[in-house]
Write a protein that holds these residues in place. Sequence first.
Motif, PDB file in Angstrom:
ATOM      1  N   GLN A 243       0.897  -0.872  -0.103  1.00 56.09           N
ATOM      2  CA  GLN A 243       0.121  -0.263   0.564  1.00 56.09           C
ATOM      3  C   GLN A 243       1.097   1.283   0.100  1.00 56.09           C
ATOM      4  OE1 GLN A 243      -3.202  -0.082  -0.038  1.00 56.09           O
ATOM      5  NE2 GLN A 243      -3.195  -2.129  -0.470  1.00 56.09           N
ATOM      6  N   ARG A 244       1.720   1.187   0.669  1.00 58.91           N
ATOM      7  CA  ARG A 244       3.236   2.590   0.693  1.00 58.91           C
ATOM      8  C   ARG A 244       4.137   2.448   0.450  1.00 58.91           C
ATOM      9  NH1 ARG A 244       4.468   3.128   5.467  1.00 58.91           N
ATOM     10  NH2 ARG A 244       3.803   1.235   6.700  1.00 58.91           N
ATOM     11  N   THR A 245       4.846   0.959   0.522  1.00 54.80           N
ATOM     12  CA  THR A 245       6.189   1.361   0.423  1.00 54.80           C
ATOM     13  C   THR A 245       6.907  -0.122  -0.035  1.00 54.80           C
ATOM     14  OG1 THR A 245       7.255   1.561   2.677  1.00 54.80           O
ATOM     15  CG2 THR A 245       7.457   3.694   1.454  1.00 54.80           C
ATOM     16  N   ILE A 246       7.832  -0.155  -0.850  1.00 58.03           N
ATOM     17  CA  ILE A 246       8.192  -0.895  -1.389  1.00 58.03           C
ATOM     18  C   ILE A 246       9.852  -0.586  -1.826  1.00 58.03           C
ATOM     19  CG2 ILE A 246       8.308  -3.092  -2.674  1.00 58.03           C
ATOM     20  CD1 ILE A 246       5.881  -2.793  -4.115  1.00 58.03           C
TER      21      ILE A 246
ATOM     22  N   ILE B 113       8.447  -9.925 -11.980  1.00 57.16           N
ATOM     23  CA  ILE B 113       8.449  -8.908 -10.662  1.00 57.16           C
ATOM     24  C   ILE B 113       8.217  -7.317 -11.013  1.00 57.16           C
ATOM     25  CG2 ILE B 113      10.281  -8.517  -8.994  1.00 57.16           C
ATOM     26  CD1 ILE B 113      10.101 -11.540  -8.693  1.00 57.16           C
ATOM     27  N   THR B 114       9.242  -6.951 -12.337  1.00 57.46           N
ATOM     28  CA  THR B 114       9.371  -5.611 -12.533  1.00 57.46           C
ATOM     29  C   THR B 114       8.766  -5.540 -13.348  1.00 57.46           C
ATOM     30  OG1 THR B 114      11.902  -6.158 -13.624  1.00 57.46           O
ATOM     31  CG2 THR B 114      10.479  -4.020 -14.033  1.00 57.46           C
ATOM     32  N   ASP B 115       7.645  -5.887 -14.419  1.00 59.16           N
ATOM     33  CA  ASP B 115       6.631  -5.716 -14.487  1.00 59.16           C
ATOM     34  C   ASP B 115       5.271  -4.793 -13.353  1.00 59.16           C
ATOM     35  OD1 ASP B 115       7.742  -5.420 -16.645  1.00 59.16           O
ATOM     36  OD2 ASP B 115       6.561  -7.258 -17.553  1.00 59.16           O
ATOM     37  N   LEU B 116       5.331  -5.768 -12.449  1.00 62.41           N
ATOM     38  CA  LEU B 116       4.731  -5.444 -10.994  1.00 62.41           C
ATOM     39  C   LEU B 116       4.768  -4.036 -10.379  1.00 62.41           C
ATOM     40  CD1 LEU B 116       2.004  -6.517  -9.363  1.00 62.41           C
ATOM     41  CD2 LEU B 116       3.942  -8.254  -8.255  1.00 62.41           C
ATOM     42  N   LEU B 117       6.963  -4.405 -10.444  1.00 59.88           N
ATOM     43  CA  LEU B 117       6.217  -3.126  -9.981  1.00 59.88           C
ATOM     44  C   LEU B 117       6.348  -1.945  -9.833  1.00 59.88           C
ATOM     45  CD1 LEU B 117      10.851  -4.102  -8.829  1.00 59.88           C
ATOM     46  CD2 LEU B 117       8.371  -4.083  -7.032  1.00 59.88           C
ATOM     47  N   ILE B 118       6.342  -1.484 -11.603  1.00 60.97           N
ATOM     48  CA  ILE B 118       5.774  -0.641 -12.265  1.00 60.97           C
ATOM     49  C   ILE B 118       4.512  -0.282 -12.303  1.00 60.97           C
ATOM     50  CG2 ILE B 118       5.770  -0.207 -14.451  1.00 60.97           C
ATOM     51  CD1 ILE B 118       8.473  -1.248 -15.085  1.00 60.97           C
TER      52      ILE B 118
ATOM     53  N   ALA C 151       3.728   1.205  -8.713  1.00 64.61           N
ATOM     54  CA  ALA C 151       4.406   2.251  -8.882  1.00 64.61           C
ATOM     55  C   ALA C 151       3.325   2.950  -9.150  1.00 64.61           C
ATOM     56  CB  ALA C 151       5.655   2.408  -9.341  1.00 64.61           C
ATOM     57  N   LYS C 152       2.633   2.927 -10.353  1.00 62.72           N
ATOM     58  CA  LYS C 152       1.806   3.809 -10.898  1.00 62.72           C
ATOM     59  C   LYS C 152       0.373   3.764 -10.472  1.00 62.72           C
ATOM     60  CE  LYS C 152       3.563   2.265 -15.633  1.00 62.72           C
ATOM     61  NZ  LYS C 152       2.434   2.034 -17.224  1.00 62.72           N
ATOM     62  N   ALA C 153       0.338   2.482  -9.339  1.00 64.94           N
ATOM     63  CA  ALA C 153      -0.817   2.543  -8.332  1.00 64.94           C
ATOM     64  C   ALA C 153      -0.457   3.935  -7.102  1.00 64.94           C
ATOM     65  CB  ALA C 153      -0.948   1.667  -7.978  1.00 64.94           C
ATOM     66  N   GLY C 154       0.814   4.138  -6.780  1.00 68.79           N
ATOM     67  CA  GLY C 154       0.930   5.222  -5.813  1.00 68.79           C
ATOM     68  C   GLY C 154       2.128   4.575  -4.581  1.00 68.79           C
TER      69      GLY C 154
ATOM     70  N   ASN D 122      10.868   5.911 -15.396  1.00 66.81           N
ATOM     71  CA  ASN D 122       9.861   6.119 -15.714  1.00 66.81           C
ATOM     72  C   ASN D 122       7.933   6.332 -14.817  1.00 66.81           C
ATOM     73  OD1 ASN D 122      11.173   7.565 -17.856  1.00 66.81           O
ATOM     74  ND2 ASN D 122      10.761   6.140 -19.370  1.00 66.81           N
ATOM     75  N   ALA D 123       8.022   4.895 -14.725  1.00 68.93           N
ATOM     76  CA  ALA D 123       7.277   4.824 -13.958  1.00 68.93           C
ATOM     77  C   ALA D 123       7.006   5.562 -12.692  1.00 68.93           C
ATOM     78  CB  ALA D 123       6.962   3.301 -13.586  1.00 68.93           C
ATOM     79  N   GLY D 124       8.082   5.864 -12.016  1.00 69.55           N
ATOM     80  CA  GLY D 124       8.750   6.743 -10.256  1.00 69.55           C
ATOM     81  C   GLY D 124       9.503   5.959  -9.357  1.00 69.55           C
ATOM     82  N   ILE D 125       9.853   4.656  -9.986  1.00 65.75           N
ATOM     83  CA  ILE D 125      10.785   3.939  -9.404  1.00 65.75           C
ATOM     84  C   ILE D 125      12.188   4.852  -8.714  1.00 65.75           C
ATOM     85  CG2 ILE D 125      11.703   1.735  -8.387  1.00 65.75           C
ATOM     86  CD1 ILE D 125       9.580   0.300 -10.705  1.00 65.75           C
ATOM     87  N   GLU D 126      12.191   4.772  -8.134  1.00 65.94           N
ATOM     88  CA  GLU D 126      13.972   5.421  -8.025  1.00 65.94           C
ATOM     89  C   GLU D 126      15.068   4.323  -7.329  1.00 65.94           C
ATOM     90  OE1 GLU D 126      14.206   7.674  -4.113  1.00 65.94           O
ATOM     91  OE2 GLU D 126      11.789   7.234  -3.893  1.00 65.94           O
ATOM     92  N   CYS D 127      15.651   4.293  -8.461  1.00 61.79           N
ATOM     93  CA  CYS D 127      16.926   3.409  -8.763  1.00 61.79           C
ATOM     94  C   CYS D 127      17.837   3.724  -8.262  1.00 61.79           C
ATOM     95  CB  CYS D 127      16.563   2.567  -9.966  1.00 61.79           C
ATOM     96  SG  CYS D 127      14.858   1.714 -10.465  1.00 61.79           S
ATOM     97  N   ARG D 128      19.166   2.617  -7.984  1.00 55.82           N
ATOM     98  CA  ARG D 128      20.143   2.908  -7.348  1.00 55.82           C
ATOM     99  C   ARG D 128      21.277   1.281  -7.867  1.00 55.82           C
ATOM    100  NH1 ARG D 128      20.844   7.187  -2.273  1.00 55.82           N
ATOM    101  NH2 ARG D 128      19.769   9.139  -3.259  1.00 55.82           N
ATOM    102  N   THR D 129      22.360   1.932  -7.900  1.00 56.78           N
ATOM    103  CA  THR D 129      23.713   0.569  -7.886  1.00 56.78           C
ATOM    104  C   THR D 129      24.562   0.526  -6.785  1.00 56.78           C
ATOM    105  OG1 THR D 129      23.004   0.577 -10.243  1.00 56.78           O
ATOM    106  CG2 THR D 129      25.227  -0.551  -9.624  1.00 56.78           C
ATOM    107  N   PHE D 130      24.516  -0.512  -6.684  1.00 53.67           N
ATOM    108  CA  PHE D 130      26.098  -0.485  -5.602  1.00 53.67           C
ATOM    109  C   PHE D 130      27.054  -0.865  -6.138  1.00 53.67           C
ATOM    110  CE2 PHE D 130      28.172  -2.235  -1.835  1.00 53.67           C
ATOM    111  CZ  PHE D 130      27.496  -1.310  -0.498  1.00 53.67           C
TER     112      PHE D 130
END
Length: 509
Positions: A120-123, A139-144, A147-150, A175-183
């Motif tokens: 509902q809030r964060t992943i 899983i990537t498609d589901l995350l997108i 993210a579009k659901a808020g 582009n869907a609003g997911i914040e991405c970083r690389t370690f």
Amino acid sequence: MVWILGLYLLNTVFMLIIAVREVRRPAKALNWLTIGLILPVIGFGLYLSTSNPVRIRRERLTSPHNESDTLPVSFSRSASVIAHALRHLTVHGLRPVRVQILTNGIETYENLIKSIQNAQRTIDLEYYIYRDDQIGRRITDLLIERAKAGVRIRFLRDGWGSRKFPQHQIIRMMNAGIECRTFFPMRFPWVLSNWNYRNHCKNVVIDGKEAFTGGINVGDEYTGLKPNVGFWHDTHLRMVGEATVDLQTVFDAHWNIASPERMKTRIRWNTKAEDTKKPIQGPRHISQNIVPPGRDVLSKWSAKWSTELGTMDGTDVSTVTSTETLQKAYVQTLEGNPGIPTQVIRQAYFICLTQATQTIDITTPYFVPDADIIMAIKTAIARGVRVRLLVPRHVSPKIVGSASRTYYGELLEAGVQIYLYNKGMLHAKLMIIDGEIAEVGAANYDMRSFRLDYEVCEVFYSADVARELTEQFERDLTDSVPLHIEDLRQRSLSQRILDQGARLLSPLL
């Protein structure tokens, strides 16, 4: 002749530098000095590139309020002693938790997908390996979609383990609003300093109240349905309750030292409309969605692996998600961090091994420990503790298997029972102590997990959790063969020389 003398003097200086820097770790120093003799100058370059102190430094994740944390009096003395000894190494001390043990990839992914769908809030996700295959794309498609659901989503991947994850998927996610970083990405300046320090965690935290952690990354091979890999046995955890805050703390620390993804252009893909009009399907069974490449391969393998995974725990695969069991336990979360002097994971293993009073069962895919861990195991045997070690019969990469064999002889002579898992790939990492304490996580019994990788492991105090893991351990023994000292003595001279040579490289393994 002059250049040979110069090379000799230069290499001597280099070896003196190694000896001085590693004066507190003589075994590691001896290994590197030997490598320096075999590979003059080159060996010193390897040493610098793999042993350079990590530049990202931060405080150890510990709480000042954990000193008074104690287990209820109903627990055994060994559990109380271990919990007390580990209190300074934990993230936030001892916490109550409800935990579900997940023993294969299909079960793990079905629970993970269900939880992501309900977020509902964060992943927050961090993975050492995140592949762009059928499982990864689902899983990537589901995350997108979420993210579009808020839902706020942060995606963290390791720069080496997930180096093949394509940029176009990162762009879709951003582009869907997911914040991405690389370690520690494999680019300047990280590749010059911290390339050997990896984020080996496999953690997901959802809404701050549910978390997944353990040994399973994101990839088709973990389902056991990938033909060129075959059966895959692993252990993962689903945790519910306040203990998930500890994994959230670990994620936030890793997120803060990771590098934001860089995009040359902010591309708006033509397929974006397709993403919105083709939502992720409901809880269909994972095995119905993972299709090995090629129809001929599908017809040959799908029935076989569906049967194996379904009968693994004596249940049908179609009932996995409906039979989930959450066990009550107390847990301590430990983070291995190469940026601090204390080797948290190694020290925790040592404490558990030295405080056991009855039984120790260890499952690990990679067994290349240091002398202190070997001595702790042998000392446990001397105290009358039964020690069983389960390792894969076929280790990948082979050099790790060769190095591991050099430790088996002295352990067998001390009385350790060693079993070689023969059903397929063994990737589980766990330790069960005295039928009441269980450690599960991403860390192996090797120098890399002890000193070089960012790791997470959970130490549970629960007879129910220990019993469930012991039952799985006993089932694994039926798919294993015991190793005897005669098996090692029958190896040829050339094989033994190669094994000893592989052990020299243990600081790198």
